[in-house]
Motif scaffolding. Structure first.
Motif, PDB file in Angstrom:
ATOM      1  N   LEU A  88       0.829  -1.207   0.000  1.00 38.69           N
ATOM      2  CA  LEU A  88       0.000   0.000   0.000  1.00 38.69           C
ATOM      3  C   LEU A  88       0.857   1.249   0.000  1.00 38.69           C
ATOM      4  O   LEU A  88       1.828   1.348   0.738  1.00 38.69           O
ATOM      5  CB  LEU A  88      -0.885   0.039   1.251  1.00 38.69           C
ATOM      6  N   MET A 113      -5.030  -7.871  -5.644  1.00 38.58           N
ATOM      7  CA  MET A 113      -5.832  -7.228  -4.598  1.00 38.58           C
ATOM      8  C   MET A 113      -7.140  -6.659  -5.161  1.00 38.58           C
ATOM      9  O   MET A 113      -8.140  -6.583  -4.461  1.00 38.58           O
ATOM     10  CB  MET A 113      -5.028  -6.113  -3.910  1.00 38.58           C
ATOM     11  N   ASP A 142     -13.602  -3.982  16.634  1.00 37.74           N
ATOM     12  CA  ASP A 142     -12.768  -2.950  16.037  1.00 37.74           C
ATOM     13  C   ASP A 142     -11.785  -2.374  17.055  1.00 37.74           C
ATOM     14  O   ASP A 142     -11.739  -2.800  18.209  1.00 37.74           O
ATOM     15  CB  ASP A 142     -13.633  -1.851  15.394  1.00 37.74           C
ATOM     16  N   SER A 143     -10.981  -1.422  16.590  1.00 38.70           N
ATOM     17  CA  SER A 143      -9.897  -0.907  17.433  1.00 38.70           C
ATOM     18  C   SER A 143     -10.420  -0.156  18.658  1.00 38.70           C
ATOM     19  O   SER A 143      -9.681   0.124  19.583  1.00 38.70           O
ATOM     20  CB  SER A 143      -8.982   0.013  16.616  1.00 38.70           C
ATOM     21  N   MET A 203     -16.856  -6.320   8.763  1.00 35.55           N
ATOM     22  CA  MET A 203     -15.650  -6.050   7.982  1.00 35.55           C
ATOM     23  C   MET A 203     -15.600  -7.020   6.803  1.00 35.55           C
ATOM     24  O   MET A 203     -15.913  -8.196   6.949  1.00 35.55           O
ATOM     25  CB  MET A 203     -14.441  -6.266   8.894  1.00 35.55           C
ATOM     26  N   LYS A 204     -15.202  -6.520   5.652  1.00 32.34           N
ATOM     27  CA  LYS A 204     -15.086  -7.399   4.477  1.00 32.34           C
ATOM     28  C   LYS A 204     -13.631  -7.848   4.297  1.00 32.34           C
ATOM     29  O   LYS A 204     -12.707  -7.075   4.549  1.00 32.34           O
ATOM     30  CB  LYS A 204     -15.559  -6.656   3.231  1.00 32.34           C
ATOM     31  N   LYS A 219     -12.298  -0.817  -1.945  1.00 32.34           N
ATOM     32  CA  LYS A 219     -11.229  -0.432  -1.002  1.00 32.34           C
ATOM     33  C   LYS A 219     -11.391  -1.201   0.315  1.00 32.34           C
ATOM     34  O   LYS A 219     -11.037  -0.691   1.386  1.00 32.34           O
ATOM     35  CB  LYS A 219     -11.276   1.080  -0.744  1.00 32.34           C
ATOM     36  N   TRP A 220     -11.925  -2.402   0.233  1.00 35.33           N
ATOM     37  CA  TRP A 220     -12.182  -3.195   1.435  1.00 35.33           C
ATOM     38  C   TRP A 220     -10.924  -3.381   2.282  1.00 35.33           C
ATOM     39  O   TRP A 220     -10.985  -3.413   3.513  1.00 35.33           O
ATOM     40  CB  TRP A 220     -12.760  -4.564   1.049  1.00 35.33           C
ATOM     41  N   HIS A 221      -9.781  -3.491   1.611  1.00 33.98           N
ATOM     42  CA  HIS A 221      -8.542  -3.747   2.342  1.00 33.98           C
ATOM     43  C   HIS A 221      -8.136  -2.556   3.203  1.00 33.98           C
ATOM     44  O   HIS A 221      -7.542  -2.719   4.262  1.00 33.98           O
ATOM     45  CB  HIS A 221      -7.430  -4.113   1.371  1.00 33.98           C
ATOM     46  N   ILE A 222      -8.464  -1.346   2.743  1.00 33.37           N
ATOM     47  CA  ILE A 222      -8.149  -0.152   3.538  1.00 33.37           C
ATOM     48  C   ILE A 222      -9.032  -0.131   4.790  1.00 33.37           C
ATOM     49  O   ILE A 222      -8.564   0.066   5.911  1.00 33.37           O
ATOM     50  CB  ILE A 222      -8.408   1.136   2.721  1.00 33.37           C
ATOM     51  N   LYS A 279     -10.518  -2.634   6.130  1.00 33.67           N
ATOM     52  CA  LYS A 279     -10.162  -3.749   7.006  1.00 33.67           C
ATOM     53  C   LYS A 279      -8.928  -3.395   7.853  1.00 33.67           C
ATOM     54  O   LYS A 279      -8.902  -3.645   9.066  1.00 33.67           O
ATOM     55  CB  LYS A 279      -9.866  -4.997   6.168  1.00 33.67           C
ATOM     56  N   PHE A 304      -7.879  -0.482   8.713  1.00 37.56           N
ATOM     57  CA  PHE A 304      -8.222   0.547   9.695  1.00 37.56           C
ATOM     58  C   PHE A 304      -8.999  -0.052  10.869  1.00 37.56           C
ATOM     59  O   PHE A 304      -8.664   0.171  12.038  1.00 37.56           O
ATOM     60  CB  PHE A 304      -9.018   1.670   9.038  1.00 37.56           C
ATOM     61  N   LEU A 305     -10.020  -0.854  10.536  1.00 34.28           N
ATOM     62  CA  LEU A 305     -10.846  -1.453  11.603  1.00 34.28           C
ATOM     63  C   LEU A 305     -10.044  -2.446  12.440  1.00 34.28           C
ATOM     64  O   LEU A 305     -10.321  -2.645  13.621  1.00 34.28           O
ATOM     65  CB  LEU A 305     -12.063  -2.144  10.996  1.00 34.28           C
ATOM     66  N   SER A 306      -9.050  -3.073  11.826  1.00 40.66           N
ATOM     67  CA  SER A 306      -8.224  -4.034  12.563  1.00 40.66           C
ATOM     68  C   SER A 306      -7.175  -3.353  13.436  1.00 40.66           C
ATOM     69  O   SER A 306      -6.426  -4.028  14.139  1.00 40.66           O
ATOM     70  CB  SER A 306      -7.503  -4.965  11.586  1.00 40.66           C
ATOM     71  N   GLY A 307      -7.097  -2.041  13.315  1.00 39.51           N
ATOM     72  CA  GLY A 307      -6.128  -1.316  14.140  1.00 39.51           C
ATOM     73  C   GLY A 307      -4.703  -1.408  13.639  1.00 39.51           C
ATOM     74  O   GLY A 307      -3.747  -1.349  14.408  1.00 39.51           O
ATOM     75  N   GLU A 308      -4.548  -1.540  12.303  1.00 34.10           N
ATOM     76  CA  GLU A 308      -3.188  -1.557  11.743  1.00 34.10           C
ATOM     77  C   GLU A 308      -2.518  -0.222  12.052  1.00 34.10           C
ATOM     78  O   GLU A 308      -3.088   0.840  11.804  1.00 34.10           O
ATOM     79  CB  GLU A 308      -3.241  -1.735  10.227  1.00 34.10           C
TER      80      GLU A 308
END
Lengths: 268, 279
Positions: A57, A90, A103-104, A111-112, B120-123, B125, B127-131
């Protein structure tokens, strides 16, 4: 012995290649980590792809920093499951699945996640074909990218190949391929539901070890000294001379090896 | 204060500072960032606040989540006029200092990731995962009230600080030679307490003729390699650093030439962030 500097960094100006070999033989239906081997292995491969996607990314867009090849082997053949630059891979998962996660901030949210590889198990273990197929892909890649960080090949398996001698010869041919920065790094993860006996990134093996473990050890690359920090930060007990090899690994150890493998060449 | 990253909201591929006579006994000062060849965005950030005598470079970890934004927040925070950096120098309190840049990173990334399409699911994901984002930091503060001029600094990761005196590397932090650079570095994280890395501190005084350098990893490695080479090559490097600080050389052109080994020690292709000052 892995010969090379392993100093190059992966970038869109000098992308590298990651190849995942996935055992899809009949024995992958056996229990593993609360599920079965084929499911956990497919999840691990999807995780590698997602990790490489994340590592590629640039702000909110993917940068073409690497190529991914996933080769499934079973039922007397080795077939390409995923093939492309990370940007394309991707952008085109086979499926998007939704799941509820914490979530955080501690709340539940949907979440997908992208899925590229689905569980499959059938027939024997034609590992020779897998290494040969990988060598074809790697050879072509190196020809076009002679100065890349050396391609990384991760093999996830639960058993012995159909023909150990020819598999060993094919693996050795694969490991001899090299970019100007070093030889191909071949990592082998043997998974089994007996974590008490697991052997992680060993320097050597006990005399009493099974021939199948010895076979995989012999065809696993030594972790280059300057990548040991990556291995350790991934949670692997690596030291000088460690081989990129897991034997009777549980799911946690498999993830550690995958995190390590997918970090190689990337600046972290 | 000059925020090299804050022009039009986007960091261009190349930015440079002005060579000027400045305060704190500094005779010449120059700074800049240059993106890795082939990349459109530079993940390094540089900030200079001459009035306050604060200087900082940071290198966003390229594989982390929105690292450039975090690198920018760190250098900005360090160089603020009103910034109280004292707690950054204490391993028990540096997390307090990090709270504001971490919060600002979160707010900005929240805005970017809000209502993204499925493609943009990976973005979403991540963010929600706390990366987290990760970034190195080298910060330097001149303490002008004291004579001779004193400085103190803080550092995490493989971005480097050099103090050059009498034509030699008198001090370097944290890295000590070119062999020590790899693809893995310690860094600050954009969420509290997820990386177990502490910053290190340094301080000293400067004398007439000294050169101070703050640089991200690859330009620092390049400087070390010159210091380890034959004396002629090191002298050429010193001359280049002095001339750069005086604005005689253009950083972008220099970096391009060095990457192509027009200079005989090759500069590895990566983002470059650099501040050079002479006394």
């Amino acid at each position: 012995m892995s010969v090379g500097n392993y100093n190059k960094t992966v970038g869109s100006d000098n992308p590298s290649m990651f190849v995942i070999l996935l055992d899809q033989s009949g024995s992958m239906v056996e229990d593993f980590a609360g599920s079965d081997k084929m499911t956990r292995a497919a999840q691990a491969v999807n995780r590698v792809i997602a990790e490489l996607g994340r590592a590629s990314l640039k702000e909110s867009e993917h940068s073409p920093r690497c190529r991914i090849e996933v080769i499934g082997y079973g039922n007397e053949s080795a077939e390409s499951i995923v093939s492309g630059m990370i940007t394309d891979v991707m952008a085109h998962p086979t499926e998007l699945v939704s799941e509820e996660v914490v979530d955080s901030k501690g709340g539940l949210t949907e979440m997908k996640s992208g899925i590229w590889v689905k569980p499959k198990a059938n027939g024997g273990t034609p590992m020779t074909y897998a290494y040969e197929r990988a060598a074809e892909k790697v050879s072509a890649w190196i020809q076009d990218h002679p100065d890349c960080f050396p391609p990384v090949v991760i093999n996830i398996t639960d058993g012995e190949p159909n023909r150990p001698e020819s598999a060993k010869a094919a693996a050795n041919r694969l490991m001899e391929l090299a970019s100007s920065d070093g030889q191909v790094l071949l990592m082998n993860a043997h998974i089994q539901e007996t974590p008490a006996d697991s052997i992680l990134v060993p320097v050597s093996l006990p005399e009493s070890i099974s021939p199948s473990a010895k076979f995989l050890f012999d065809i696993s690359s030594e972790i280059p000294d300057n990548l040991l920090a990556n291995a350790i930060s991934s949670g692997l007990p690596a030291g000088k001379g460690s081989r990129a090899f897991l034997y009777r690994a549980n799911a946690e150890a498999l993830i550690k090896l995958i995190n390590f493998g997918s970090s190689m060449g990337f600046k972290r | 204060m000059v925020l090299l990253w804050d022009l039009s909201g986007k960091c261009p591929e190349y930015l440079k500072g002005d060579s000027i006579n400045t305060a704190n006994g500094i005779k010449s000062l120059n700074y800049g960032i240059v993106a890795r060849s082939g990349e459109t965005v530079c993940q390094d950030a540089v900030c200079v606040n001459e009035t306050a005598g604060k200087y900082a470079v940071a290198d966003g970890v390229s594989t982390s989540f929105f690292p450039k934004i975090f690198a920018e927040k760190l250098v900005n925070e360090f160089c603020l006029d009103e910034a109280d950096n004292d707690c950054l120098y204490d391993e028990n309190t540096f997390q307090q200092w990090l709270a504001r840049p971490q919060g600002e990173w979160y707010e900005e990334v929240s805005r970017i990731t809000k209502d993204l399409p499925d493609s943009k699911w990976h973005i979403t994901k991540s963010f929600l995962s706390g990366e987290p984002a990760g970034s190195t930091l080298v910060g330097l503060e001149m303490i002008s009230s004291e004579k001779p001029s004193k400085y103190r600094g803080v550092i995490i990761g493989d971005s480097c600080f050099f103090h050059i005196r009498d034509g030699q590397i008198f001090r370097s932090y944290l890295v000590k030679d070119s062999e020590a650079f790899g693809n893995f570095t310690e860094s600050f994280a954009s969420y509290a307490n997820i990386f177990d890395y502490n910053p290190s501190c340094f301080e000293d005084t400067v004398e007439l003729g000294d050169i101070l350098v703050l640089g991200t990893d690859k330009i620092s490695e390049w400087i070390f390699k010159h210091s380890e080479a034959l004396p002629g090559k090191w002298k050429r490097c010193l001359r280049w650093l002095r001339n750069f600080s005086q604005g005689k050389y253009d950083l972008e052109n220099f970096v391009k030439n060095a990457r192509n080994a027009v200079t005989d020690i090759e500069l590895v292709n990566d983002d470059v962030g650099l501040i050079v000052m002479t006394f």
